[in-house]
Design an enzyme around this catalytic site. Sequence first.
Site, short mmCIF file in Angstrom:
data_model
loop_
_atom_site.label_atom_id
_atom_site.label_comp_id
_atom_site.label_asym_id
_atom_site.label_seq_id
_atom_site.Cartn_x
_atom_site.Cartn_y
_atom_site.Cartn_z
CB SER A 102 -36.32 -2.93 41.63
OG SER A 102 -35.81 -2.60 42.90
CE1 TYR A 109 -31.86 -6.09 41.48
CE2 TYR A 109 -32.50 -4.00 42.48
CZ TYR A 109 -32.81 -5.29 42.11
OH TYR A 109 -34.06 -5.79 42.36
#
Length: 257
Positions: A148, A161
């Site tokens: 990400s 996350y």
Amino acid sequence: MTTTKGLFDLTGRTALVTGSSRGLGNSMARGLAEAGAAIILNGSNPDRLTASAGELRAEGHTVHEALFDVTDEAAITAAFENLDRQGIAVDILVNNAGIQLRKPMVDLATEEWRRVIETNLTSAFVIGREAAKRMIPRGQGKIVNIGSLMSDVARATIAPYTVSKGGIKMLTKAMTAEWAEKGIQANAIGPGYMVTDMNQALIDNPAFDTWVKGRTPSRRWGRPDELIGAVVFLSAPASNYVNGQIIHVDGGMLAVL
């Protein structure tokens, strides 16, 4: 020697894509199938998995189904053993399955933290380990971990996350350190802000939508199909000497202040 024409040809290869019954995983699975690979779709919802597999088969692709929760180690082991019994070898693994949780750290329960880490990071280790056990004797394999923007930067309220995706970047390097000499190329993709179900609430938020478009040099959200080029490259002979890298497909967001 691989010809230029064959650099991106996945004919004869089989790719397992986790979390591929919808979203980014489904888009990448379709792209790999269009490049010639047989696909193993994965998900934990049987109806959704069957429907997604049916759609790909209707397009003429070879599709297998692997129904398991990526946080269930016993189920992962059983799924690989089932593939072994069927004579299906995983040549390409795309560790895509993941979840998001938005909450300030001071309000975050330890169990919530663990759930995100287990789903996004530990699963990539466990599934990667099982795939590598089978790739190493064959002397070849491709592992593509999905990171990400948060593999490199952080935002408030998404601590687990961020940590999980930072871990994906370093897991990829750890895989390289141990498995590159065995003929396995392990790399990662770092998607930017993509139009997905998981991001729909952000897309529908005018302030956040404006921020994404203003912060991204391309001035727009990414589309799931824009990950296909990177995943095919990292799964194909074209990347046989590429190892331990993360390719950000982010419209240029990380390139600017």
